[in-house]
Motif scaffolding. Structure first.
Motif, PDB file in Angstrom:
ATOM      1  N   GLU A 172     -29.012  45.016 -42.696  1.00 38.59           N
ATOM      2  CA  GLU A 172     -28.021  45.390 -43.713  1.00 38.59           C
ATOM      3  C   GLU A 172     -26.978  46.305 -43.090  1.00 38.59           C
ATOM      4  N   PHE A 173     -25.751  46.232 -43.612  1.00 37.93           N
ATOM      5  CA  PHE A 173     -24.632  46.889 -42.933  1.00 37.93           C
ATOM      6  C   PHE A 173     -23.578  47.338 -43.938  1.00 37.93           C
ATOM      7  N   SER A 174     -22.742  48.225 -43.461  1.00 36.50           N
ATOM      8  CA  SER A 174     -21.453  48.507 -44.100  1.00 36.50           C
ATOM      9  C   SER A 174     -20.420  48.659 -42.998  1.00 36.50           C
ATOM     10  N   GLY A 175     -19.154  48.405 -43.338  1.00 33.51           N
ATOM     11  CA  GLY A 175     -18.118  48.524 -42.329  1.00 33.51           C
ATOM     12  C   GLY A 175     -16.772  48.090 -42.844  1.00 33.51           C
ATOM     13  N   THR A 176     -15.884  47.772 -41.917  1.00 35.20           N
ATOM     14  CA  THR A 176     -14.496  47.462 -42.240  1.00 35.20           C
ATOM     15  C   THR A 176     -14.146  46.064 -41.748  1.00 35.20           C
ATOM     16  N   VAL A 177     -13.484  45.297 -42.584  1.00 30.81           N
ATOM     17  CA  VAL A 177     -13.050  43.953 -42.205  1.00 30.81           C
ATOM     18  C   VAL A 177     -12.000  44.065 -41.106  1.00 30.81           C
ATOM     19  N   GLU A 178     -12.264  43.402 -39.965  1.00 33.02           N
ATOM     20  CA  GLU A 178     -11.277  43.431 -38.881  1.00 33.02           C
ATOM     21  C   GLU A 178     -10.732  42.054 -38.534  1.00 33.02           C
ATOM     22  N   ALA A 179     -11.350  40.993 -39.022  1.00 36.46           N
ATOM     23  CA  ALA A 179     -10.824  39.635 -38.822  1.00 36.46           C
ATOM     24  C   ALA A 179     -11.489  38.718 -39.840  1.00 36.46           C
ATOM     25  N   MET A 180     -10.779  37.652 -40.236  1.00 35.20           N
ATOM     26  CA  MET A 180     -11.300  36.727 -41.239  1.00 35.20           C
ATOM     27  C   MET A 180     -10.952  35.302 -40.866  1.00 35.20           C
ATOM     28  N   GLY A 181     -11.838  34.376 -41.276  1.00 34.40           N
ATOM     29  CA  GLY A 181     -11.540  32.974 -41.144  1.00 34.40           C
ATOM     30  C   GLY A 181     -10.493  32.534 -42.146  1.00 34.40           C
ATOM     31  N   ALA A 182      -9.905  31.359 -41.917  1.00 33.78           N
ATOM     32  CA  ALA A 182      -8.776  30.898 -42.729  1.00 33.78           C
ATOM     33  C   ALA A 182      -9.140  30.672 -44.186  1.00 33.78           C
ATOM     34  N   ALA A 183     -10.430  30.402 -44.481  1.00 28.19           N
ATOM     35  CA  ALA A 183     -10.828  30.093 -45.852  1.00 28.19           C
ATOM     36  C   ALA A 183     -11.220  31.326 -46.662  1.00 28.19           C
ATOM     37  N   VAL A 184     -11.225  32.489 -46.050  1.00 27.37           N
ATOM     38  CA  VAL A 184     -11.646  33.708 -46.750  1.00 27.37           C
ATOM     39  C   VAL A 184     -10.459  34.307 -47.493  1.00 27.37           C
ATOM     40  N   THR A 185     -10.588  34.405 -48.792  1.00 27.32           N
ATOM     41  CA  THR A 185      -9.504  34.946 -49.625  1.00 27.32           C
ATOM     42  C   THR A 185      -9.921  36.178 -50.423  1.00 27.32           C
ATOM     43  N   GLU A 186     -11.225  36.468 -50.489  1.00 24.75           N
ATOM     44  CA  GLU A 186     -11.701  37.542 -51.361  1.00 24.75           C
ATOM     45  C   GLU A 186     -11.630  38.929 -50.739  1.00 24.75           C
ATOM     46  N   PHE A 187     -11.347  39.011 -49.432  1.00 24.08           N
ATOM     47  CA  PHE A 187     -11.259  40.301 -48.757  1.00 24.08           C
ATOM     48  C   PHE A 187      -9.920  40.424 -48.033  1.00 24.08           C
ATOM     49  N   ALA A 188      -9.624  41.651 -47.621  1.00 24.98           N
ATOM     50  CA  ALA A 188      -8.386  41.922 -46.887  1.00 24.98           C
ATOM     51  C   ALA A 188      -8.717  42.683 -45.621  1.00 24.98           C
ATOM     52  N   LEU A 189      -7.864  42.567 -44.626  1.00 23.86           N
ATOM     53  CA  LEU A 189      -8.055  43.325 -43.400  1.00 23.86           C
ATOM     54  C   LEU A 189      -8.083  44.820 -43.720  1.00 23.86           C
ATOM     55  N   GLY A 190      -9.039  45.513 -43.116  1.00 24.41           N
ATOM     56  CA  GLY A 190      -9.177  46.945 -43.345  1.00 24.41           C
ATOM     57  C   GLY A 190     -10.014  47.310 -44.548  1.00 24.41           C
ATOM     58  N   GLN A 191     -10.422  46.329 -45.342  1.00 23.36           N
ATOM     59  CA  GLN A 191     -11.215  46.612 -46.543  1.00 23.36           C
ATOM     60  C   GLN A 191     -12.651  46.974 -46.154  1.00 23.36           C
ATOM     61  N   GLN A 192     -13.237  47.896 -46.884  1.00 25.57           N
ATOM     62  CA  GLN A 192     -14.625  48.281 -46.657  1.00 25.57           C
ATOM     63  C   GLN A 192     -15.552  47.317 -47.392  1.00 25.57           C
ATOM     64  N   VAL A 193     -16.590  46.842 -46.678  1.00 25.52           N
ATOM     65  CA  VAL A 193     -17.522  45.872 -47.236  1.00 25.52           C
ATOM     66  C   VAL A 193     -18.947  46.273 -46.868  1.00 25.52           C
ATOM     67  N   PHE A 194     -19.919  45.682 -47.590  1.00 23.49           N
ATOM     68  CA  PHE A 194     -21.325  45.859 -47.235  1.00 23.49           C
ATOM     69  C   PHE A 194     -22.064  44.568 -47.551  1.00 23.49           C
ATOM     70  N   GLY A 195     -23.193  44.372 -46.868  1.00 25.63           N
ATOM     71  CA  GLY A 195     -23.928  43.138 -47.085  1.00 25.63           C
ATOM     72  C   GLY A 195     -25.168  43.072 -46.225  1.00 25.63           C
ATOM     73  N   SER A 196     -25.723  41.854 -46.120  1.00 24.78           N
ATOM     74  CA  SER A 196     -26.984  41.662 -45.406  1.00 24.78           C
ATOM     75  C   SER A 196     -26.991  40.320 -44.699  1.00 24.78           C
ATOM     76  N   ILE A 197     -27.505  40.330 -43.463  1.00 27.14           N
ATOM     77  CA  ILE A 197     -27.700  39.098 -42.691  1.00 27.14           C
ATOM     78  C   ILE A 197     -29.072  39.188 -42.021  1.00 27.14           C
ATOM     79  N   PRO A 198     -29.626  38.074 -41.524  1.00 28.53           N
ATOM     80  CA  PRO A 198     -30.985  38.094 -40.973  1.00 28.53           C
ATOM     81  C   PRO A 198     -31.180  38.976 -39.744  1.00 28.53           C
ATOM     82  N   GLN A 199     -30.151  39.173 -38.940  1.00 31.52           N
ATOM     83  CA  GLN A 199     -30.268  40.058 -37.777  1.00 31.52           C
ATOM     84  C   GLN A 199     -28.873  40.402 -37.259  1.00 31.52           C
ATOM     85  N   GLY A 200     -28.796  41.512 -36.503  1.00 30.57           N
ATOM     86  CA  GLY A 200     -27.553  41.840 -35.808  1.00 30.57           C
ATOM     87  C   GLY A 200     -26.687  42.898 -36.438  1.00 30.57           C
ATOM     88  N   CYS A 201     -27.221  43.654 -37.407  1.00 30.16           N
ATOM     89  CA  CYS A 201     -26.389  44.680 -38.055  1.00 30.16           C
ATOM     90  C   CYS A 201     -26.320  45.979 -37.261  1.00 30.16           C
TER      91      CYS A 201
END
Length: 308
Positions: free
Chosen positions: A71-100
């Motif tokens: 689980e992580f928190s941080g700042t968006v620094e790059a996005m794929g072309a289909a991502v519209t719900e976030f903006a560069l520099g926005q603070q986000v949090f979430g969870s992935i299976p490994q690598g946080c």
């Protein structure tokens, strides 16, 4: 502009064992795909499952080598072309299976949510995995207002969130914890009880009318006490023991659900849920962070502070 992979200091292990097997390596983090976000990680929440995975004691195993952290928190620094719900520099949090536990990570936009004003990034880092697990466990029992429930490890990450969610929904909550955490539980309207020998008798004295459901985050002791008190097996959830041994329900987390993350974050901001940070360690002190985590008796979460 074409996005390229970038290097990131990342906590890994290539063999199972104690905290001494943990290493910090410079590894490549891929450019985000169309539906992905690359995050500059600020903090990573640690969970008991991380220690069990590293020690080789989890029923779930990841192929070696493993990148640590779920689980992580941080700042968006790059996005794929289909991502519209976030903006560069926005603070986000979430969870992935490994690598946080890394300076950067790439994850699907669908497994993260925006950090609202009033939620500290260290708290957000400890909320997604633990919060989703607690939410899903409570939802699975379809309990009504006035139900009497027992939550073990009720001052910890999952247990603390679950206990407070249940109180907010009008349930009577009895929580096991070490004596040092009893006053905190009372401050959250949870009735504390000591764990250890005689637990079933103490629970029976507190709830002579019976217990509706039990949520276990600590293991066999809680399950055995619940069975001794006649709690139906389908009303016992565990995330800490092998559910099949006892015939009870396995309580693990379902898929990350951003609306749930939004709801949990709002409850923390409102003060309905208190998510204490027991301790924050820099990435270079990851072994010490795991040693602290594995001593147990926590109030809230252990987090790694990856970036300012």
């Amino acid at each position: 502009m074409t996005l390229l992979p970038i290097p990131a200091r990342t906590v890994t292990y290539s063999e199972h064992g104690g905290p001494e097997v943990l290493r910090i390596e410079q590894l490549e983090v891929a450019a985000p795909a169309a539906d992905e976000v690359r995050v500059r990680v600020v903090a990573c929440g640690l969970n008991p499952v991380d220690a069990k995975l590293r020690a080789g004691r989890s029923r779930m195993q990841l192929p070696l080598p493993v990148r640590v952290g779920r689980e992580f928190s941080g700042t968006v620094e790059a996005m794929g072309a289909a991502v519209t719900e976030f903006a560069l520099g926005q603070q986000v949090f979430g969870s992935i299976p490994q690598g946080c536990a890394a300076e950067h990570l790439v994850a699907p936009a669908a497994v993260m949510a925006a950090v609202p004003n009033g939620l500290r990034l260290e708290q957000a880092a400890g909320l997604s995995l633990a919060g989703q697990t607690a939410w899903d466990a409570l939802e699975s029992q379809h309990l009504e207002h006035g139900a009497t429930i027992v939550v073990s490890a009720a001052a910890g990450g999952v247990g603390g969130i679950l206990a407070q969610l249940a109180v907010a929904r009008g349930m009577r909550v009895i929580g096991t914890a070490s004596p040092a955490n009893h006053d905190w539980l009372r401050s959250r309207r949870v009735e504390p009880v000591a764990y250890g020998e005689g637990l079933a008798a103490r629970l029976a004295a507190l709830a002579p009318e019976g217990i509706t459901a039990v949520f276990d985050q600590s293991g066999a002791e809680t399950i055995e006490a619940a069975l001794e008190l006649g709690v139906p097996v389908e009303r016992i959830n565990t995330i800490a023991a092998d559910a099949s041994v006892y015939g009870v329900r396995a309580g693990g987390r379902g898929p990350v659900h951003p609306p749930t993350l939004d709801a949990l974050a709002a409850l923390v901001v409102a003060g309905t849920i208190d998510l204490p940070i027991e301790a924050a360690y820099p990435l270079d002190e990851v072994r010490a962070a795991f040693e602290h985590l594995e001593r147990g008796h926590l109030r809230g979460k252990i987090v790694l502070s990856v970036a300012a």
